[in-house]
Design a protein around this motif. Structure first.
Motif, PDB file in Angstrom:
ATOM      1  N   ASP A 139       0.835   4.065  -2.800  1.00 53.63           N
ATOM      2  CA  ASP A 139       0.594   5.466  -2.444  1.00 53.63           C
ATOM      3  C   ASP A 139       1.715   6.356  -2.975  1.00 53.63           C
ATOM      4  OD1 ASP A 139      -1.738   4.781  -1.144  1.00 53.63           O
ATOM      5  OD2 ASP A 139      -0.798   4.740   0.849  1.00 53.63           O
ATOM      6  N   THR A 198       0.827  -1.196   0.000  1.00 50.90           N
ATOM      7  CA  THR A 198       0.000   0.000   0.000  1.00 50.90           C
ATOM      8  C   THR A 198       0.863   1.248   0.000  1.00 50.90           C
ATOM      9  OG1 THR A 198      -1.653  -1.217   1.249  1.00 50.90           O
ATOM     10  CG2 THR A 198      -1.894   1.163   1.175  1.00 50.90           C
ATOM     11  N   GLN A 227       1.411   9.384  -5.677  1.00 55.22           N
ATOM     12  CA  GLN A 227       1.912  10.739  -5.420  1.00 55.22           C
ATOM     13  C   GLN A 227       2.883  11.169  -6.505  1.00 55.22           C
ATOM     14  OE1 GLN A 227       3.533  10.508  -1.487  1.00 55.22           O
ATOM     15  NE2 GLN A 227       1.546  10.694  -0.496  1.00 55.22           N
TER      16      GLN A 227
END
Length: 104
Positions: free
Chosen positions: A7, A3, A11
């Protein structure tokens, strides 16, 4: 951990798609004649960065091919952002760091 990586990738995608609307307060090179057309980075900066990278890898007894990876990363990042002298140095160091971590 997966995860966190996803993430981070999300970004990164958001950052690379950001528009250059805030660049007007950051100094950009004015002469396009002295710029590398592939990167938007002044040729003198790019040459100094490559020389510095070679000095670092020679000092650390690393393969010189790492510099080509670092410069590839650098060339992919710089056109997306308006950056000044200090940030160019930071981007170059980060690119070299990543190239060493990934390819050594």
């Amino acid at each position: 951990a997966a995860t966190t990586i996803l993430d981070a990738l999300a970004q990164w995608d958001a950052l690379t798609q950001r528009e250059d609307a805030t660049c007007n307060q950051v100094k950009k090179p004015s002469s396009t004649a002295s710029q590398n057309t592939n990167t938007g980075c002044p040729t003198a900066w790019r040459e100094k960065i490559a020389d510095w990278c070679y000095q670092v890898v020679d000092h650390c007894a690393l393969g010189r091919d790492v510099v080509s990876y670092a410069m590839s990363y650098f060339d992919r990042i710089v056109p997306h952002y308006c950056i000044n002298d200090t940030l160019v140095e930071l981007v170059a160091m980060t690119c070299l760091y990543l190239a060493v971590k990934v390819h050594c």
